[in-house]
Design an enzyme around this catalytic site. Structure first.
Site, PDB file in Angstrom:
ATOM      1  N   HIS A   1       0.812  -1.218   0.000  1.00  0.00           N
ATOM      2  CA  HIS A   1       0.000   0.000   0.000  1.00  0.00           C
ATOM      3  C   HIS A   1       0.841   1.261   0.000  1.00  0.00           C
ATOM      4  O   HIS A   1       0.397   2.301  -0.474  1.00  0.00           O
ATOM      5  CB  HIS A   1      -0.946   0.019   1.205  1.00  0.00           C
ATOM      6  CG  HIS A   1      -2.154  -0.823   1.003  1.00  0.00           C
ATOM      7  ND1 HIS A   1      -2.174  -2.169   1.275  1.00  0.00           N
ATOM      8  CD2 HIS A   1      -3.394  -0.520   0.543  1.00  0.00           C
ATOM      9  CE1 HIS A   1      -3.378  -2.659   0.989  1.00  0.00           C
ATOM     10  NE2 HIS A   1      -4.134  -1.684   0.545  1.00  0.00           N
ATOM     11  N   GLY A   2       2.030   1.202   0.560  1.00  0.00           N
ATOM     12  CA  GLY A   2       2.847   2.409   0.560  1.00  0.00           C
ATOM     13  C   GLY A   2       4.219   2.162   1.131  1.00  0.00           C
ATOM     14  O   GLY A   2       4.417   1.246   1.934  1.00  0.00           O
TER      15      GLY A   2
END
Lengths: 307, 517
Positions: free
Chosen positions: B333-334
């Site tokens: 996600h990041g």
């Protein structure tokens, strides 16, 4: 007709009717009528060009936003410089694009020798002023001054304006206060600019201007510079005045703006005139009305060697 | 190009759909498919020409590699399995290197600089749109090719599977078999009124979720988290207001995007899988991950958790595999420690949930307890609470920010719990000196939005349930189960009103949150 077709037809029909009504209202009141003070200001400034066309030529032209409109009195500047001066300041929402169109109109109808472009420091933190271009277009062929990409962005801005629901509330409120709008016309004649909000005073606890520059906005300033070169008119970019504490804490930002101006070959004055707390108006970049003559003198001192 | 833009709504979509169905009349399926491919590439190149070169190169590389893996007999007759493995490993490495280069290199540099006091320069690459999604699609395709599943011989069809514009930028991560099979189905090349109408409806519902709900909520969540970043005081109510607003914003933003993707595909008679199934109604974390970002969960299960061993090697290995899967899921996600912590937190939640389940199988008293209605309500509340706490890390820029929000949420900022327990322990309370702490960041109307939308996500049917085949009453759930969708004038006017309101707010619409992933 089947139920599904009726369903699709109903969606299409009601959407088109609703959007057409919305677009019609926005288009009428935002492009044709003058119910907002910034629209009245724009028409007032345009009329000035017509008046001066009939009477005398103007040697010096100031264009920019409210930081200019509140700081420089054209009549006083004329007396100080012994040269006829015209101030066609609009508001910050018109951006460099609005200044470009005002200079373009002025150069068509007047004999201008020098242009000073004066905008507030944070103009480069706002979106690119395609809306400003739209609001200051007089004729459809005004788009001939734009590239294909710019025309596309202009079209997008146009759709943003005519389909924007938030404009309806503003239009309704402005339309309700018609008496107030008549007094705006009188104020413009008396003050040569929009009168400040006397109930409001800019806060003294101010943050520095920082963050990245919207370099795309320079496209209109470059166009303006090229237009002046082509017309053999001298153009100088001048920063608008700003509250003292903001100027002192935003040195790196000011430096960055100056570097970008130099990169694009635009003549500019690197200094920023600061507004002392006692002379601050209703915004951090507005000189109080009583101090306008003082700051006109200050701008004259700053610019006299460039005249 | 964005779904929520004038050019997409007024020009791209009408052109793409009308030309597609005109070309369908040629009765040569390859022609409308080529048009869909061209439209998808135009859609993608609108953002950045380089992105197009990247996705085409990636598609060509993976397609070529899958042909090599599948037709290995041509090249090598001996040690076929070994060479297939080498090619698969090579393909996965190149694909993950691509994501690593654009997404994680600066994170690695930042950590090296912190650990070893170096000053390595940051690369500052702009993240190509959709890279995480189209890379995962192709990794799954390579793995299935290795597993001797059928491969696509036609490069145009393969590239369309990768770049199909409804799902290109932010999913759903659709399985190649599901999409490629549909390209061969002659039924999709006939204009079907019902599919078109349902597609438009689902698209508009998704657009409304994004523009009318998620963007409104973002005002409150962004204000709260910005206040935390600049060190402003954050009270108990504002902390809860901000994180609940974000909880709802993330759901409506992402599920709105998925609805738009599903609706757009439906217009072209193509089915995309459901990606959200009312996740905040979950009664436990295991259920949550079967309802939230379903296609990603399935991908992580099929291509990470199961290959690691899944639950086949005993309980301890199972929990380790779960944790690894969730940590990598968080990292996907990041590029940041907060995302890894979020993934790890959910890994812990899942382990605890599995432990609880095994206990409830073993002890009759627990089995009786969990079968009660009170327990069901409690478990839904507890699950939602756990999810909200997880989102604090997901949203915060730094670990410090997340701890600040959590402290405020649990009353360690301005509610002196301690004075009720130990009156002398004033040190636990940190009352602000400024009077400004009484000005709330989340106003009353913000709470009105939050409470109303919480009721919606807890009790109302989601888009798929609402627009389920309206002759199938079993598919509709919740309080509105009797208000089934139908092609009626009432629904048409309602959908039209939503569309007009969305267009009227397009100028202030923001980017989708999942574009950052």
């Amino acid at each position: 007709m089947s139920k599904t077709r009726t369903y699709l037809f109903t969606i299409t029909f009601t959407s088109i009717i609703s959007l057409t009504i919305l677009a019609g209202i926005n288009f009428r009141f935002l492009f044709y009528e003058s119910i907002f003070s910034y629209q009245k200001l724009y028409r007032y400034q345009l009329k000035k060009i017509q008046i001066n066309q009939i009477n005398t030529s103007s040697e010096i032209l100031f264009v920019g936003d409210s930081s200019l409109g509140n700081a420089v009195d054209a009549n006083l500047f004329t007396k100080l410089s012994h040269r006829k001066t015209l101030n066609l300041a609009l508001t910050g929402s018109y951006g460099y694009a609005g200044s470009f169109n005002m200079v373009r109109r002025a150069l068509q109808d007047l004999k201008i020798h020098q242009v000073f472009v004066v905008h507030t420091l944070d103009i480069l933190q706002r979106p690119t002023s395609y809306e400003g271009y739209l609001y200051t277009m007089l004729y459809p062929n005004d788009i001939s001054h734009l590239t294909t990409g710019e025309v596309f962005n202009l079209g997008n801005s146009f759709l943003n304006i005519i389909f924007s629901g938030s404009n309806l509330e503003k239009i309704w409120n402005s339309y309700q206060s018609k008496n107030v709008s008549d007094s705006i016309r009188e104020d413009l004649k008396a003050n040569d600019y929009v009168v400040q909000n006397s109930k409001k005073k800019a806060s003294l606890h101010l943050d520095p201007i920082q963050g990245s520059l919207n370099k795309d906005e320079f496209r209109f300033l470059v166009k303006l510079n090229n237009l002046c070169k082509k017309s053999k008119v001298k153009l100088i970019y001048v920063h608008g005045p700003i509250a003292m504490v903001v100027r002192q804490s935003s040195q790196s930002y000011i430096q960055e703006v100056n570097q970008e101006l130099a990169k694009r070959g635009i003549s500019y004055i690197p200094d920023v005139i600061e507004i002392k707390p006692q002379n601050l108006g209703d915004e951090i970049d507005h000189v109080a009305p009583k101090a306008k003559p003082i700051y006109t003198h200050r701008y004259f001192q700053l610019l006299k060697s460039y005249l | 190009m964005l779904f929520n833009s004038y050019i997409f709504l007024f020009l791209f979509l009408p052109c793409a759909a009308s030309v597609f169905f005109i070309l369908c009349r040629t009765e040569k399926p390859q022609i409308p498919l080529r048009w869909l491919l061209l439209s998808s590439l135009i859609f993608y190149v609108w953002s950045n020409t380089f992105n197009l070169i990247l996705v085409l190169t990636s598609s060509f590389f993976n397609y070529g590699l899958s042909i090599c893996i599948n037709d290995l007999d041509i090249f090598w007759k001996n040690n076929k399995k070994l060479y297939k493995k080498i090619l698969l490993f090579f393909g996965i490495s190149i694909n993950t290197s691509l994501i690593f280069y654009y997404k994680y290199i600066d994170f690695l540099i930042q950590n090296i600089n912190s650990l070893f006091n170096t000053e390595l320069p940051f690369q500052s690459h702009e993240l190509p749109l959709g890279i995480s999604f189209f890379t995962f699609l192709q990794i799954a395709y390579l793995v299935d090719t290795y597993r001797d599943q059928e491969t696509e011989k036609n490069w145009f069809n393969y590239t369309l599977f990768v770049t199909f514009f409804p799902h290109l930028i932010a999913g759903p991560i659709v399985h190649h078999r599901a999409l490629l099979r549909q390209f061969r189905d002659p039924e999709i090349y006939q204009f079907q009124e019902d599919n078109f109408a349902i597609g438009i409806t689902i698209f508009i519902l998704g657009l409304s979720k994004k523009i009318l709900l998620a963007d409104n909520l973002s005002l409150y969540s962004n204000s709260v988290f910005k206040a935390v970043t600049v060190g402003q005081y954050l009270g108990f109510l504002d902390a809860w207001g901000g994180i609940l607003a974000y909880t709802l914003q993330l759901y409506f933003d992402f599920s709105g995007y998925s609805d738009m993707a599903i609706g757009l595909s439906k217009i072209f008679n193509i089915w995309l899988p459901e990606n959200f199934n009312s996740p905040y109604k979950s009664a436990n974390i295991i259920e949550f991950w079967r309802r939230w970002h379903i296609t990603l969960s399935n991908f992580l299960r099929d291509y990470l958790y199961i290959p690691l061993g899944g639950n086949r090697k005993g309980t301890k290995h199972r929990y380790v595999n779960l944790m690894i899967t969730m940590l990598l899921g968080g990292l996907w996600h990041g590029a940041g420690w907060t995302f890894i912590i979020w993934g790890g937190l959910h890994g812990c939640y899942l382990i605890l949930n599995h432990l609880w389940r095994s206990m409830s199988h073993s002890y009759l008293q627990i089995r009786l307890l969990v079968s009660t209605q009170i327990w069901y309500v409690f478990s839904r509340a507890l699950t939602f609470f756990a999810i909200v706490v997880g989102w604090v890390f997901f949203r915060s820029k730094t670990l410090n920010d997340s701890l600040t929000v959590l402290k405020s949420m649990f009353g360690f900022q301005n509610i002196c719990w301690s004075k009720y327990i130990l009156p002398q322990s004033k040190w636990i309370c940190s009352m602000p000196e400024s009077k400004d702490f009484m000005k709330y960041i989340v106003p009353i109307e913000g709470w009105f939005w939050i409470i109303s939308l919480l009721l919606v996500v807890w009790f109302a049917p989601n888009t798929q349930k609402l627009t389920a085949p309206f002759y199938d009453s079993k598919n509709c759930e919740g309080l509105l189960s009797k208000q089934k969708f139908s092609f009626s004038i009432f629904w048409a006017i309602g959908i039209s009103a939503m569309l007009v309101m969305c267009i009227a707010r397009l100028s202030s619409a923001s980017d989708f949150l999942y574009f950052a992933f």
